[in-house]
Design an enzyme around this catalytic site. Structure first.
Site, mmCIF file in Angstrom:
data_model
loop_
_atom_site.group_PDB
_atom_site.id
_atom_site.type_symbol
_atom_site.label_atom_id
_atom_site.label_comp_id
_atom_site.label_asym_id
_atom_site.label_seq_id
_atom_site.Cartn_x
_atom_site.Cartn_y
_atom_site.Cartn_z
ATOM 1 N N GLY A 43 0.791 -1.271 -0.097
ATOM 2 C CA GLY A 43 -0.086 -0.060 0.099
ATOM 3 C C GLY A 43 1.319 1.500 0.138
ATOM 4 C CD GLN A 48 3.520 5.938 2.613
ATOM 5 O OE1 GLN A 48 2.550 4.735 2.125
ATOM 6 N NE2 GLN A 48 4.945 4.865 3.174
ATOM 7 C CB CYS A 91 5.335 2.197 7.399
ATOM 8 S SG CYS A 91 5.151 3.929 5.833
ATOM 9 C CG LEU A 92 6.356 0.959 1.537
ATOM 10 C CD1 LEU A 92 5.707 1.114 0.118
ATOM 11 C CD2 LEU A 92 7.356 0.118 1.307
ATOM 12 C CG HIS A 133 -0.566 1.757 7.306
ATOM 13 N ND1 HIS A 133 0.205 1.470 8.579
ATOM 14 C CD2 HIS A 133 0.047 2.464 6.593
ATOM 15 C CE1 HIS A 133 1.074 1.654 8.116
ATOM 16 N NE2 HIS A 133 1.172 2.243 6.943
ATOM 17 C CD GLU A 134 -1.280 2.602 2.966
ATOM 18 O OE1 GLU A 134 -0.606 3.619 2.657
ATOM 19 O OE2 GLU A 134 -0.677 1.925 3.320
ATOM 20 C CG HIS A 137 0.027 6.984 5.180
ATOM 21 N ND1 HIS A 137 1.708 7.871 6.049
ATOM 22 C CD2 HIS A 137 0.769 5.579 5.386
ATOM 23 C CE1 HIS A 137 2.488 6.284 6.328
ATOM 24 N NE2 HIS A 137 2.084 4.924 5.294
HETATM 25 ZN ZN ZN Z 1 2.895 3.235 5.886
#
Ligand code: ZN
Length: 224
Positions: A43, A48, A91-92, A133-134, A137
């Site tokens: 995701g 991000q 998380c990226l 989670h997204e 963000h």
């Molecule tokens: Zn994340």
């Protein structure tokens, strides 16, 4: 386009609704999937990559050859939550950091797709966790804000390393100062659309305008 790391100000910015689904947005979404696959992610939220608009991508297979697993959520909203479950997240924007977060186990989410069609998904387990989670963000919330108390002392020193690394990158001129980044974010957010510099490819599909009435109804819902 590149993935920004914590504590880049874009990750703490409350993103604004997309006003127009156009060629720029489609190009950005394609780029987001590519960045996500490169990083082995499932995701990715638009902030991000420094784009403060309410869009995220998901592919639970994490593979470009499983494109039928690709989902784009534009102006998403969770309309129902059930249960609670603890699960590990990463998380990226915080590479290699993993910790447990308690979240509702099942959710119903609605969003617009890239054709401007409103859709609804009834999710549980991993996909429910990913969309929560997204969506966090998009509101400037990191999973580390919600980590279990028992793991907080392990997470905080790692966040301090990310803090230091980002400050050093700014001092080295790799990123502008926070005030300048925030100014850029506000400018994009107020336009509600993707600026040309985010373009990676040109597409010819006509833009879709989301009816204002729908936006008003959704923003006053306040389920969050
Ligand atoms: Zn994340």
């Amino acid at each position: 386009m590149q993935i920004v790391y914590f504590p880049h100000p874009a990750l703490r910015f409350k993103s604004t609704e997309v006003k127009r689904i156009d060629a720029n947005l489609r190009a950005v979404v394609r780029g987001m999937f590519e960045l996500m696959y490169e990083a082995n992610g499932i995701g990715l939220a638009a902030n991000q990559i420094g784009l403060p608009l309410r869009v995220f991508t998901m592919n639970l297979a994490a593979r470009p050859d499983e494109a039928d697993q690709e989902f784009v959520f534009i102006n998403p909203q969770i309309t129902s939550r059930k249960g609670a479950e603890v699960g590990e997240e990463g998380c990226l924007s915080l590479p290699k950091l993993y910790a447990d977060v308690r979240r509702p186990e099942a959710v119903v989410i609605e969003a617009f797709d890239l054709d401007g069609q409103l859709f609804e998904m009834d999710l549980d387990e991993l996909p429910a966790r990913v969309v929560q989670h997204e969506l966090d963000h998009l509101d400037g919330i990191m999973f580390t804000d919600k980590v279990l108390d028992s793991q907080r002392k392990d997470v905080e020193p790692v966040l301090a390393v990310f803090d230091r690394t980002f400050a050093e990158a700014q001092q080295a001129g790799e990123y502008p100062a926070n005030a300048e980044i925030e100014q850029q974010l506000k400018a994009i957010a107020s336009s509600g659309s993707v600026p040309d510099e985010f373009l990676t490819q040109s597409l010819t599909t006509p833009p879709v305008t989301i009816p204002a009435a729908l936006l008003r109804a959704r923003s006053s819902d306040g389920a969050d």
